[in-house]
Enzyme design. Sequence first.
Site, PDB file in Angstrom:
ATOM      1  N   GLY A  14     -46.737  40.962  12.956  1.00 13.39           N
ATOM      2  CA  GLY A  14     -45.322  41.163  13.263  1.00 13.39           C
ATOM      3  C   GLY A  14     -44.603  39.855  13.530  1.00 13.39           C
ATOM      4  O   GLY A  14     -45.204  38.779  13.527  1.00 13.39           O
ATOM      5  N   VAL A  16     -43.255  38.511  16.326  1.00 12.56           N
ATOM      6  CA  VAL A  16     -43.716  37.743  17.478  1.00 12.56           C
ATOM      7  C   VAL A  16     -45.109  37.183  17.217  1.00 12.56           C
ATOM      8  O   VAL A  16     -45.374  36.001  17.476  1.00 12.56           O
ATOM      9  CB  VAL A  16     -43.713  38.609  18.752  1.00 12.56           C
ATOM     10  CG1 VAL A  16     -44.372  37.866  19.911  1.00 12.56           C
ATOM     11  CG2 VAL A  16     -42.288  39.001  19.124  1.00 12.56           C
ATOM     12  N   GLY A  17     -46.001  38.005  16.683  1.00 12.44           N
ATOM     13  CA  GLY A  17     -47.353  37.552  16.413  1.00 12.44           C
ATOM     14  C   GLY A  17     -47.420  36.389  15.447  1.00 12.44           C
ATOM     15  O   GLY A  17     -48.180  35.427  15.658  1.00 12.44           O
ATOM     16  N   TYR A 136     -38.999  54.216  23.832  1.00 11.54           N
ATOM     17  CA  TYR A 136     -39.607  52.890  23.748  1.00 11.54           C
ATOM     18  C   TYR A 136     -39.706  52.274  25.142  1.00 11.54           C
ATOM     19  O   TYR A 136     -40.748  51.703  25.520  1.00 11.54           O
ATOM     20  CB  TYR A 136     -38.756  52.007  22.834  1.00 11.54           C
ATOM     21  CG  TYR A 136     -39.267  50.608  22.637  1.00 11.54           C
ATOM     22  CD1 TYR A 136     -40.357  50.352  21.823  1.00 11.54           C
ATOM     23  CD2 TYR A 136     -38.643  49.518  23.250  1.00 11.54           C
ATOM     24  CE1 TYR A 136     -40.824  49.055  21.617  1.00 11.54           C
ATOM     25  CE2 TYR A 136     -39.097  48.221  23.061  1.00 11.54           C
ATOM     26  CZ  TYR A 136     -40.188  48.002  22.242  1.00 11.54           C
ATOM     27  OH  TYR A 136     -40.648  46.712  22.045  1.00 11.54           O
ATOM     28  N   LYS A 188     -26.174  41.960   6.348  1.00 10.29           N
ATOM     29  CA  LYS A 188     -24.853  42.502   6.010  1.00 10.29           C
ATOM     30  C   LYS A 188     -23.898  41.405   5.545  1.00 10.29           C
ATOM     31  O   LYS A 188     -23.197  41.549   4.539  1.00 10.29           O
ATOM     32  CB  LYS A 188     -24.260  43.226   7.216  1.00 10.29           C
ATOM     33  CG  LYS A 188     -24.878  44.578   7.500  1.00 10.29           C
ATOM     34  CD  LYS A 188     -24.436  45.138   8.826  1.00 10.29           C
ATOM     35  CE  LYS A 188     -22.963  45.463   8.866  1.00 10.29           C
ATOM     36  NZ  LYS A 188     -22.587  46.126  10.139  1.00 10.29           N
ATOM     37  N   ARG A 210     -24.840  40.803  24.434  1.00 10.28           N
ATOM     38  CA  ARG A 210     -26.293  40.785  24.329  1.00 10.28           C
ATOM     39  C   ARG A 210     -26.809  39.346  24.425  1.00 10.28           C
ATOM     40  O   ARG A 210     -26.136  38.385  24.049  1.00 10.28           O
ATOM     41  CB  ARG A 210     -26.754  41.390  23.001  1.00 10.28           C
ATOM     42  CG  ARG A 210     -26.521  42.885  22.873  1.00 10.28           C
ATOM     43  CD  ARG A 210     -27.400  43.676  23.803  1.00 10.28           C
ATOM     44  NE  ARG A 210     -27.216  45.108  23.626  1.00 10.28           N
ATOM     45  CZ  ARG A 210     -26.317  45.839  24.280  1.00 10.28           C
ATOM     46  NH1 ARG A 210     -25.502  45.253  25.151  1.00 10.28           N
ATOM     47  NH2 ARG A 210     -26.221  47.132  24.066  1.00 10.28           N
TER      48      ARG A 210
END
Length: 311
Positions: A14, A16-17, A136, A188, A210
Site C-alpha cells: 500500500g 504507506v508501506g 473504519y 479531477k 483538512r
Amino acid sequence: MSTRGKLLITGGRGMVGLNLQEHPRAAEWEILAPGRAELDLRDARAVEAWFAEVKPDAVIHAAGRVGGIQANIAHPVAFLEENLTIGRNVVMGAWKGGVRNFLNLASTCMYPAQAENPLKEEMILEGALEPTNEGYALAKIATMRLCQYIRREDPQAQYKTLIPCNLYGRHDKFDPAHSHLVPAVIHKVHMAKLRGEEEVEIWGDGTARREFLYAGDLADAALRAVAEIDSIPDLMNVGLGEDHSINDYYARVAEVAGWKGRFVHDLSKPVGMKRKLASSARQEAWEWRPPSTLAEGLAKTYSFYLERTST
C-alpha cells in the site's frame, strides 16, 4: 546492511508501506513485507504461524482497507469487519509470537465528530464518531485499545500507536471511487486539463478544513519511532500542525498541474466533519516536524501521478 534486525511492515504493497520501504531509514532493517498471497492477514492461524516461524524484531502495522467518503459510505460492513479482523490478528499474532516493539498506525477518524480542534489524544472515545466513516474508525479504535491493554498486562511490550492525519503521496490511489481527497483532486484537475474543461466540481461549499501529510513524511516519523519506541508516548498524533480548506487544496493542485479553469460547488454532496486538525503538542515534544511543505508534497505526488498515467 541491516543493523536493527527484522522489521515487519504490514500493508507493504500500500501507499504507506511502499513509502516506508523507500525511506533511507529502512536500510537500517531487514524489511519483511509479505503480500496477501504470502500472508493473508485475515487468517488468524496463518498470522500466528508466520510470527512463530519468522520471529520479527519489530512491527509497523500499516495494513487495512482504506478509502475516501464515497467508499466508506458504500461499504461500511467491509470497512469495519476487515479492518477489525486484520488489526486483531496482527496485534495478537505479534504478542503471542514474542514481538516486543510494535508500532500501530491509526487514523484521526478515531476522534469524535464534534471534538474541539485541535484534536488532542485524550479526546478519543469522548463522543460520537463521524457517521460517514464510523466503521473504519471503530476498527481503528479497537486495535488501538488492544495495544493499550497489552501494555497494561505486559509492561515490557512496547505496543504504541501513531495517529497520522490524512495522507497523500507517492503510490496513492487516484481512482475517484477509491481515493482520498488529494489524489482525487489531482485526478479531477488533470483530466479537466487534458479535456480542455473549464470547470471542476467540488463537493459542498469547500470551506471544510483538512490537514494532509505527505506519506514520505509519515514514513520518516514511523521509522524513527519504531527504532526509538521507548521515547514516544502511548498515543501520538503525527501531522503538519496546520490545516487548509478544501477550496485551497483544489487551488493548490490547479497551480501544480497548470490548470486555469474555475471551480463550482455541489451543495447536495456530503463533506464530513467541518474541521479536523490534530494537536501537534506531543509530536513537537518528541522534536519532530514534517520535512516537506504542502507545495513540495503536492509537486512530488503529481509527478508520481504523471509517471503512472504515462505508462
